[in-house]
Design a protein around this motif. Sequence first.
Motif, PDB file in Angstrom:
ATOM      1  N   VAL A  10       0.863  -1.186   0.000  1.00 46.27           N
ATOM      2  CA  VAL A  10       0.000   0.000   0.000  1.00 46.27           C
ATOM      3  C   VAL A  10       0.898   1.234   0.000  1.00 46.27           C
ATOM      4  N   PRO A  11       0.763   2.129  -0.984  1.00 40.93           N
ATOM      5  CA  PRO A  11       1.634   3.302  -1.041  1.00 40.93           C
ATOM      6  C   PRO A  11       1.431   4.223   0.158  1.00 40.93           C
ATOM      7  N   HIS A  12       2.530   4.817   0.606  1.00 40.41           N
ATOM      8  CA  HIS A  12       2.412   5.796   1.687  1.00 40.41           C
ATOM      9  C   HIS A  12       1.517   6.958   1.240  1.00 40.41           C
ATOM     10  N   THR A  48      -9.634  15.987  -1.262  1.00 36.98           N
ATOM     11  CA  THR A  48     -10.634  15.603  -2.262  1.00 36.98           C
ATOM     12  C   THR A  48     -10.106  14.728  -3.390  1.00 36.98           C
ATOM     13  N   ASP A  49      -8.808  14.398  -3.386  1.00 33.87           N
ATOM     14  CA  ASP A  49      -8.223  13.621  -4.480  1.00 33.87           C
ATOM     15  C   ASP A  49      -7.893  12.213  -3.997  1.00 33.87           C
ATOM     16  N   PRO A  50      -8.663  11.199  -4.412  1.00 33.03           N
ATOM     17  CA  PRO A  50      -8.407   9.845  -3.930  1.00 33.03           C
ATOM     18  C   PRO A  50      -7.118   9.235  -4.480  1.00 33.03           C
ATOM     19  N   GLN A  51      -6.572   9.815  -5.535  1.00 35.27           N
ATOM     20  CA  GLN A  51      -5.356   9.274  -6.133  1.00 35.27           C
ATOM     21  C   GLN A  51      -4.078   9.898  -5.561  1.00 35.27           C
ATOM     22  N   ALA A  52      -4.227  10.927  -4.747  1.00 33.81           N
ATOM     23  CA  ALA A  52      -3.056  11.588  -4.167  1.00 33.81           C
ATOM     24  C   ALA A  52      -2.341  10.659  -3.192  1.00 33.81           C
ATOM     25  N   THR A  53      -1.025  10.756  -3.134  1.00 34.54           N
ATOM     26  CA  THR A  53      -0.222   9.990  -2.179  1.00 34.54           C
ATOM     27  C   THR A  53       0.784  10.945  -1.529  1.00 34.54           C
TER      28      THR A  53
END
Length: 207
Positions: free
Chosen positions: A79-81, A139-144
Motif C-alpha cells: 500500500v503506497p504511503h 478531495t483527491d483519492p489518487q493523491a499519495t
Amino acid sequence: MAKSVIGLFVAVAAAFSQYSAKPAGSPPSELAPAIASELRQEGIQVISGDGKVYCQVWLRAKAPQGPETSEPNVMLKTVPHGALLGVIHYAQAGKDRRGQPIKPGLYTLRFSYYPEDGAHMGVEPNRDFLILSPAAEDTDPQATPNFDQLMAMSRKASGTNHPVSLPLWRVDSNFNEGFAQTGEDWVWSTKLGDIPVSIILIGINQH
C-alpha cells in the motif's frame, strides 16, 4: 443507601463504557464525489453505551497497490504511503489512542507509518497507522502525500503539532470479521479490498 447509589453509579459507568456496532449505510453525501466513488457502499457504525452514534467508518472497496516497500516493521507493504484507505465521521467528540481529542466531523483516512526514531520507539509493534485529515480539504483519492505533507494535513484535524491517528495492522491468521473489545481497545476487523486488517477505533495507548 449510599452504597446503593455508588453501586448504581458504577453499573451505569460500566454500561456507558461499552460499545456496539451495526451497518452504517452509504458514505456521507458531503464527501467529494471522487472520494465517495472509491468507498465500499456500506460502512460500520459504532454506538456508545448511551445509545448514541460515536463514529462511522467506510473503507475503500479496493486496496491501493504499489511497489513493495523495504521499510521494516510495516505490514501493509504494497500500500503506497499516503494512499486513501477510507473515511471516518465522528458524530460526537472522540479521542485517538494517544488521548488526543478529535472534534466531531468528517475525516479522510490515509496510510502512513511512523518514523523509526527515538520519539516513536515502542508506540506499536508495527508502524502502520491511519492518519486523519479534514475531508473538506482532501478531495483527491489518487493523491499519495509524503510523510511531511500528510502530517501537515492531519495537524489541521488535531489543531496541535501532532497528527491524529488510528493504529491498524494486517491480520495474517485467525481472522474473524467484526467489532469487539480486545483488552482496553475496541477493534474493527474487516477487509480492505482483499486484505484482512484490524483497526483500533477506540483505545488507550499503554506505553
